[in-house]
Design a protein around this motif. Structure first.
Motif, PDB file in Angstrom:
ATOM      1  N   UNK A  96       0.873  -1.233  -0.026  1.00  0.00           N
ATOM      2  CA  UNK A  96      -0.416   0.300  -0.174  1.00  0.00           C
ATOM      3  C   UNK A  96       1.017   1.116  -0.012  1.00  0.00           C
ATOM      4  N   UNK A  97       2.112   1.348   0.468  1.00  0.00           N
ATOM      5  CA  UNK A  97       2.850   2.532   0.090  1.00  0.00           C
ATOM      6  C   UNK A  97       4.056   2.153  -0.522  1.00  0.00           C
ATOM      7  N   UNK A  98       4.682   1.361  -0.676  1.00  0.00           N
ATOM      8  CA  UNK A  98       5.271   1.681  -1.903  1.00  0.00           C
ATOM      9  C   UNK A  98       4.694   1.119  -3.147  1.00  0.00           C
ATOM     10  N   UNK A  99       3.153   1.456  -3.366  1.00  0.00           N
ATOM     11  CA  UNK A  99       2.877   1.332  -5.229  1.00  0.00           C
ATOM     12  C   UNK A  99       2.444   0.145  -5.351  1.00  0.00           C
ATOM     13  N   UNK A 100       3.066  -0.627  -5.101  1.00  0.00           N
ATOM     14  CA  UNK A 100       3.665  -1.899  -6.622  1.00  0.00           C
ATOM     15  C   UNK A 100       2.303  -3.630  -5.733  1.00  0.00           C
ATOM     16  N   UNK A 101       1.806  -4.021  -7.057  1.00  0.00           N
ATOM     17  CA  UNK A 101       1.530  -5.070  -6.892  1.00  0.00           C
ATOM     18  C   UNK A 101       1.934  -6.384  -7.051  1.00  0.00           C
ATOM     19  N   UNK A 102       2.001  -7.520  -7.084  1.00  0.00           N
ATOM     20  CA  UNK A 102       3.277  -8.776  -7.131  1.00  0.00           C
ATOM     21  C   UNK A 102       2.521 -10.062  -7.309  1.00  0.00           C
ATOM     22  N   UNK A 103       3.107 -10.717  -8.110  1.00  0.00           N
ATOM     23  CA  UNK A 103       2.682 -11.917  -8.506  1.00  0.00           C
ATOM     24  C   UNK A 103       3.470 -12.965  -8.129  1.00  0.00           C
ATOM     25  N   UNK A 104       3.557 -13.820  -7.533  1.00  0.00           N
ATOM     26  CA  UNK A 104       4.471 -14.867  -7.106  1.00  0.00           C
ATOM     27  C   UNK A 104       3.540 -16.458  -7.181  1.00  0.00           C
ATOM     28  N   UNK A 105       4.839 -16.872  -8.369  1.00  0.00           N
ATOM     29  CA  UNK A 105       4.655 -18.631  -8.646  1.00  0.00           C
ATOM     30  C   UNK A 105       4.403 -19.807  -6.972  1.00  0.00           C
ATOM     31  N   UNK A 106       3.271 -20.431  -6.168  1.00  0.00           N
ATOM     32  CA  UNK A 106       3.709 -20.799  -4.868  1.00  0.00           C
ATOM     33  C   UNK A 106       3.238 -22.739  -5.284  1.00  0.00           C
ATOM     34  N   UNK A 107       3.642 -22.759  -6.546  1.00  0.00           N
ATOM     35  CA  UNK A 107       3.286 -24.547  -7.000  1.00  0.00           C
ATOM     36  C   UNK A 107       4.397 -24.924  -6.712  1.00  0.00           C
ATOM     37  N   UNK A 108       5.373 -24.545  -5.876  1.00  0.00           N
ATOM     38  CA  UNK A 108       6.521 -24.770  -4.281  1.00  0.00           C
ATOM     39  C   UNK A 108       5.519 -24.228  -3.458  1.00  0.00           C
ATOM     40  N   UNK A 109       4.560 -23.899  -2.070  1.00  0.00           N
ATOM     41  CA  UNK A 109       4.968 -23.038  -1.546  1.00  0.00           C
ATOM     42  C   UNK A 109       6.000 -22.514  -0.538  1.00  0.00           C
ATOM     43  N   UNK A 110       7.370 -23.670  -0.531  1.00  0.00           N
ATOM     44  CA  UNK A 110       8.419 -23.778   0.345  1.00  0.00           C
ATOM     45  C   UNK A 110       9.410 -22.505  -0.315  1.00  0.00           C
ATOM     46  N   UNK A 111       8.678 -22.315  -1.648  1.00  0.00           N
ATOM     47  CA  UNK A 111       9.743 -21.415  -2.073  1.00  0.00           C
ATOM     48  C   UNK A 111       8.820 -20.552  -3.440  1.00  0.00           C
ATOM     49  N   UNK A 112       8.560 -19.022  -2.930  1.00  0.00           N
ATOM     50  CA  UNK A 112       7.886 -18.640  -4.324  1.00  0.00           C
ATOM     51  C   UNK A 112       8.765 -17.795  -5.136  1.00  0.00           C
ATOM     52  N   UNK A 113       8.142 -17.358  -6.338  1.00  0.00           N
ATOM     53  CA  UNK A 113       8.818 -17.533  -6.750  1.00  0.00           C
ATOM     54  C   UNK A 113       8.366 -16.116  -8.010  1.00  0.00           C
ATOM     55  N   UNK A 114       8.628 -14.386  -7.718  1.00  0.00           N
ATOM     56  CA  UNK A 114       8.450 -13.418  -8.339  1.00  0.00           C
ATOM     57  C   UNK A 114       7.894 -13.711  -9.950  1.00  0.00           C
ATOM     58  N   UNK A 115       7.139 -13.290 -10.554  1.00  0.00           N
ATOM     59  CA  UNK A 115       6.335 -13.182 -11.773  1.00  0.00           C
ATOM     60  C   UNK A 115       6.179 -12.062 -11.966  1.00  0.00           C
TER      61      UNK A 115
END
Length: 275
Positions: free
Chosen positions: A130-149
């Protein structure tokens, strides 16, 4: 059932005050209850990584005893999970580093993760800073290792034209490009999000809580909220702002209005209720 411990109404209803964190008026715990009798079974202390835990989302697959909680002040996404002995544990999954800034109330600005959700197929996790201003998407097919997409900037306090600037590790200052949509400068920062059932359309509003809106984004209270649509690449991952979609709440009959939660009439990714 697992609940979070954001904070005491006596604190957050008056606006954010860092001293209230030191005073213990904001939480850092998750509470595990048996359901439906409501017996408290376990309390998880998230420690210094988990200040102001807000939204909780389980994976949609009922056979997976795991989920995530967004911790606003520390801007961390914490994964919680059931262990082989039947108790619950947690670990840090995603961390958004605070930015060193100039011309703000503090020398560092947290991202302030205020909302997140998980796609119905449990492949992607989305959250808003909310403060920085970005929306992010992560792949969590491996929930232990999210990957920014995917990542898009749709407002925030450090967009170009703002008096606030961020300092990079190289000592140079920077601000982020935020596009105008249909001739409108984007106000406030991304807050509540909602995803279509097919995972292809992510909707974003920008009001958190009127007292906090007034404190951090006074223009939002004066001119009202808006709603945006972000197009999602559900194959490879990726986000793109839809330039043809802009819902302006400035001219509501009793407005300007502050837009918050969104719901699909037939069910959505956060309610898991379909009619």
């Amino acid at each position: 059932m697992i609940s979070s411990s954001w904070g005491a109404p006596a604190a957050f209803t008056k606006g954010f005050n860092l001293q209230h964190v030191s005073d213990g008026l904001y939480g850092q715990h998750l509470h595990v209850y048996s359901w439906p009798n409501g017996e408290l079974k376990q309390t998880l202390d998230l420690g210094s990584t988990g200040l102001l835990p807000l939204e909780i989302r389980f994976l949609h697959d009922p056979s997976k005893d795991t989920g995530f909680v967004g911790c606003a002040l520390t801007s961390n996404m914490v994964r919680f999970f059931k262990t082989p002995d039947g108790s619950w544990s947690h670990e840090l999954a995603i961390s958004v580093k605070p930015l060193k800034v100039q011309n703000w109330i503090l020398p560092e600005m947290p991202g302030l993760i205020t909302d997140f959700l998980i796609s119905l197929d449990d492949r992607f996790l989305y959250f808003s800073n909310w403060l920085h201003g970005d929306v992010r998407q992560y792949n969590i097919e491996d929930p232990k290792n999210p990957v920014l997409k995917g990542q898009v900037w749709v407002g925030g306090l450090i967009q170009k034209g703002s008096p606030v600037v961020a300092e990079g590790e190289d000592g140079k200052t920077r601000q982020y490009d935020v596009p105008e949509i249909q001739g409108h400068r984007l106000r406030g920062g991304p807050q509540m999000i909602q995803l279509s059932l097919d995972g292809k359309r992510l909707y974003v509003t920008n009001s958190l809580f009127s007292t906090w809106d007034r404190q951090f984004y006074p223009e939002l209270v004066e001119k009202g909220s808006h709603m945006l649509q972000i197009d999602v690449d559900t194959e490879k991952g990726g986000l793109a702002i839809n330039p043809n979609y802009f819902v302006d709440f400035a001219s509501e009959p009793d407005g300007p209005s502050l837009a918050h939660e969104m719901r699909y009439p037939g069910g959505d990714c956060t309610s898991d209720i379909w009619i």
